[in-house]
Design an enzyme around this catalytic site. Structure first.
Site, PDB file in Angstrom:
ATOM      1  CE1 TYR A 597      -3.844   2.249   0.193  1.00  0.00           C
ATOM      2  CE2 TYR A 597      -2.628   3.315   1.975  1.00  0.00           C
ATOM      3  CZ  TYR A 597      -3.670   3.321   1.062  1.00  0.00           C
ATOM      4  OH  TYR A 597      -4.529   4.398   1.016  1.00  0.00           O
ATOM      5  CB  SER A 678      -7.038   2.881  -3.045  1.00  0.00           C
ATOM      6  OG  SER A 678      -7.392   4.203  -2.766  1.00  0.00           O
ATOM      7  CG  ASP A 762     -14.065   4.719  -6.219  1.00  0.00           C
ATOM      8  OD1 ASP A 762     -14.255   5.599  -5.350  1.00  0.00           O
ATOM      9  OD2 ASP A 762     -12.990   4.094  -6.323  1.00  0.00           O
ATOM     10  CG  HIS A 798     -12.333   3.710  -2.702  1.00  0.00           C
ATOM     11  ND1 HIS A 798     -11.691   3.927  -3.907  1.00  0.00           N
ATOM     12  CD2 HIS A 798     -11.354   3.597  -1.780  1.00  0.00           C
ATOM     13  CE1 HIS A 798     -10.383   3.965  -3.713  1.00  0.00           C
ATOM     14  NE2 HIS A 798     -10.153   3.762  -2.433  1.00  0.00           N
TER      15      HIS A 798
END
Length: 827
Positions: A597, A678, A762, A798
């Site tokens: 991430y 993301s 989203d 999302h």
């Protein structure tokens, strides 16, 4: 111990009305879960998120130098791709006929080439796990049953019969039994059918009993009697899974919506990014889209109004406001009246950026708000008479009024009234008075970081603060007891060292008892829910009973969990966790999935990964989770060192972990895949353009990819403190280098198999990021070996999926794609 017995341990009771400040490090949960209750809520509301994703793939024997060269810009932008017109801008119109037609055609092409995931064994098993009746039904206390005093526990639940879900309740006595009896409060499937809207549950905000004359609240020492209960909540319902929600008041006594046009004049608002809290039964503190000037450029509330029941929100007075260029502003209450020296603190928070906020507070409604004299990066909360402060930058003696300097990442506390006096003097510019007030401050340190440790949040019970820390990314829990008469905190128990596990705790009724829910898990050990007693933390075992246990959802008896370290380009040691079969053959042949991430101070760490286990580990694959910079594994500095112009570090870290896996023989580039969502989609998007020869497959989920226009799309403006401002020299100085959309190498003959996924609904990270990247690669890659696949879920927000079937579909699509790519079985 029976539920009723627990309910009567203390003389009075009230529900746990404040959310736990424990930060989750589960990247499959949304998002950016930072260090205090305020930062948790900010992150959950505003960050790009940690979508439910993971992945890796590439070629053999790639020399390090070649991989490092991958960090250079490879595609010279044309005039239209620079500051000029974007030929793919039409895909930014979310629901235009042309954009939707593109998405539908791409979906059909994807399923035609990869097959329908719903027909696979992976889909069936993942769906069965997601809808299993053996999952742990986590609950929240919302009061006590009249007559018996038993606790009323509420749970939101999805299964095969209720794909959209039901909100239900039970008593603690029943919850303890193997066959819990539930009573349905709200059926979301029935509501969706009746109103012809695909509703998605987004939680609720209760009316605190201390602010509700109809709850059973009684003034005096026995004010929270067991018969008291929460009577009203504000429900948040989303259309198709978007962040924007409809606000609707719900009555828990009649178990029905409160009609806005009826006698009670229920609170209700149309779809929007609304933030609302009760100030009393008939007054809300609310930030909502009420017209011009009410929202920030990031799309969140700029103003806070006091909205009285039965009036028009447009007529509600504005009690607090920020600037249009802020991220958001809010106003909320900390109810600490029940603790010695505490108060009903009222706080105003103006978030100027994602990481910098101005806080003001007061202890009485008749007082003026006082701007707190703290660094803008700090996070504030309260416990009894104490102000709790997480310091995210060094705080020196000149500013804090004392003779001490507090290190970045420290967690400290100080008397709230004395600090308000000090802050007021500073705000008024009276240095002599500030100096005198500062001399009365007695800061106490609950946690000070070291090179290997970091603060990770806290939870509370009536008399205890449960502090969480990481030690080389291994979790540790410590118990601090509040002294008599609201005195200082004393360390009374806890772990002596970090463990590769995950835990979360939340007070059962943190205002009135020391019982708490404790959930534990690890990569291979299913979650278990316990009832625990903080008052026994100094004894051999503070666990009262094990209430629920998730059964093993995949075969893990032959798996090993281990921690390793890679060395990044600048010499920094980067930890990562690896789950693999015992006796793994280090011959480079094992399909390996690398997840990361690397942003917004989000820490990754152990949690029971059902979908990873079913979809990857049971097949014999290796799963790796990289704790790269940009995250919060080693505190604020670990994050801050990889933002803006130093963003390249998180990409270099990720590449270093991939290289280490190849070097140690775990896999080869042909058997290494990477996956991220993301902000993690920006990470894996950069792997595609910066190090394509290191991977054999890449999954890029709900991503940011166009870093020149990200701040113009939906909530993107709120993330400029993380990435930079494309409208300034930031674009030429560094942003362009890690904008995947602008760094596709047109002259390259081969890219690894790549799957991009997103959601039409989203409204946090715009689907145009993925759409435009795919369309551009298809156009530039015509006649080349660029196997790029795209699927856009028409619902889901999302998180990428609106219900269990959609989640199983997207999971199967991505994991099967990566496995087939690494095993040379793609069409």
């Amino acid at each position: 111990m029976t539920m009723t017995a627990i309910a009567h341990i203390s003389r009075s009771h009230r529900p746990h009305l404040t959310s736990t400040t424990r930060r989750s490090r589960n990247a499959t949960q949304v998002l950016c879960l930072l260090h205090s209750v305020r930062s948790i809520r900010l992150a959950a509301a505003f960050a790009p998120g940690t979508a439910a994703v993971r992945a890796p793939l590439p070629n053999r024997h790639i020399p390090t130098a070649g991989l490092r060269r991958g960090l250079q810009v490879r595609h010279k932008m044309t005039a239209t791709e620079g500051r000029g017109e974007d030929p793919y801008a039409f895909l930014e119109e979310v629901e235009s006929e042309e954009a939707i037609a593109f998405a539908k055609e791409a979906n059909e092409k994807c399923l035609k080439e990869l097959g329908d995931p719903s027909e696979t064994e992976t889909y069936k098993r993942v769906l069965a796990a997601l809808e299993s009746d053996e999952r742990i039904p986590h609950v929240r206390l919302l009061g006590y049953e009249e007559g018996t005093g038993d606790m009323l526990l509420y749970n939101f639940w999805r299964d095969s019969k209720n794909p959209k879900g039901i909100w239900r309740k039970t008593t603690f006595a029943s919850y303890q039994s193997p066959n819990t009896e539930w009573s349905t409060v709200l059926d979301l499937d029935e509501l969706a059918k009746e109103e012809e809207i695909s509703w998605v549950w987004k939680g609720y905000t209760p009316l605190p009993r201390s602010m509700d004359e109809k709850s059973g609240y009684k003034p005096g020492s026995d004010s929270f009697a067991p018969q008291g209960r929460v009577t009203r909540v504000l429900l948040n319902l989303s259309r198709g899974g978007a962040d924007a929600t409809y606000l609707r008041e719900f009555d828990l006594l009649s178990e029905s919506f409160v009609d806005p046009d009826g006698t009670d004049r229920g609170f209700a608002l149309p779809e929007g990014k609304t933030r609302a809290r009760y100030k009393s039964r008939d007054v809300l503190l609310i930030g909502a889209d009420t017209g011009k000037g009410s929202m920030t450029t990031s799309g969140y509330p700029r103003t806070v109004r006091e909205w009285t029941r039965g009036t028009n929100i447009q007529d509600a007075p504005i009690v607090f406001e920020g600037e249009e260029t802020d991220v958001s502003c809010s106003q909320y209450l900390y109810d600490e009246v029940h603790r010695e020296g505490g108060a009903l603190y009222e706080v105003q928070s103006r978030s100027m950026t994602f990481y910098k906020s101005i806080y003001s507070a007061r202890k009485k409604p008749t007082d003026d708000f006082v701007k707190l004299a703290i660094p803008l990066t700090s996070r504030v909360s309260f416990f009894g008479r104490w102000l709790l402060l997480h310091v995210k930058e060094d705080w020196g003696t000149t500013d804090n009024g004392s003779s001490s300097t507090f290190k970045t990442g420290s967690f400290i506390y100080v008397d709230s009234q004395k600090f308000l006096d000090f802050s007021k003097a500073k705000e008024d510019g009276e240095e002599d008075r500030a100096k005198e007030a500062g001399s009365k401050l007695d800061y106490r340190v609950l946690f000070e970081p070291t090179d290997s440790t970091s603060y990770a949040g806290y939870s509370t019970t009536k008399n205890y603060l449960i502090l969480y820390m990481l030690d080389d990314v291994k979790e540790q829990m410590q118990f601090y007891k509040l002294a008599e008469d609201g005195g200082s905190f004393e360390l009374v128990g806890g772990d002596t060292g970090g463990q590769i596990r995950s835990f979360s705790a939340g007070g059962v009724d943190s205002k009135e008892s020391d019982f708490f829910w404790l959930t534990t898990s690890s990569y291979t050990q299913p979650s278990a829910l316990h009832l625990a007693d903080a008052s026994k933390c100094g004894e051999d075992d503070y666990i009262v009973s094990k209430l629920k246990t998730l059964p093993h959802m995949y075969e893990s008896s032959d798996l090993d969990v281990s921690q390793h370290f890679a060395v990044s380009k600048d010499g920094t040691r980067i930890p990562y966790f690896m789950i693999a079969k015992k006796g793994l053959q280090l011959d480079g042949s094992t399909p390996t999935l690398l997840y990361g991430y690397g942003g917004f101070e989000v820490s990754l760490g152990p949690r029971y990964a059902t979908t990873v286990g079913i979809s990857w580990l049971e097949r014999g694959g290796v799963y790796v989770e990289a704790n790269i910079r940009g995250g919060g594994e080693f505190g604020p500095s670990w994050h801050q060192t990889a933002t803006k112009e130093n963003r390249n570090r998180c990409y270099e870290d990720f590449i270093a972990v991939g290289e280490h896996l190849v070097k140690t023989g775990v896999c080869s580039p042909k058997t290494l895949a990477c996956r991220g969502g993301s902000n993690g989609g920006l990470l894996t998007g950069n792997m595609l353009v910066q190090a394509p020869d290191l991977f054999g497959a890449i999954h890029i989920a709900v991503p940011l990819l166009d870093m020149q226009r990200y701040h113009k799309l939906l909530a993107g403006a709120s993330w400029m403190a993380e990435y930079g401002d494309p409208d300034t020299d930031d674009w030429d100085n560094f942003l362009r280098r890690y904008s995947p959309y602008h760094n596709i190498d047109e002259g390259r003959e081969k890219y690894p198999p790549t799957l991009l996924t997103t959601s039409t609904r989203d409204d946090r990270v715009h689907p145009a990021h993925a759409r435009k990247m795919v369309k551009k690669m298809w156009d530039l890659g015509e006649g080349k070996d660029w196997p790029v696949f795209y699927y856009e879920n028409m619902e889901g927000g999302h998180g990428g999926a609106a219900d269990s079937k959609q989640q199983a579909f997207m999971t199967s699509l991505s994991y099967d794609f990566m496995w087939r790519a690494l095993t040379s079985s793609l069409p």
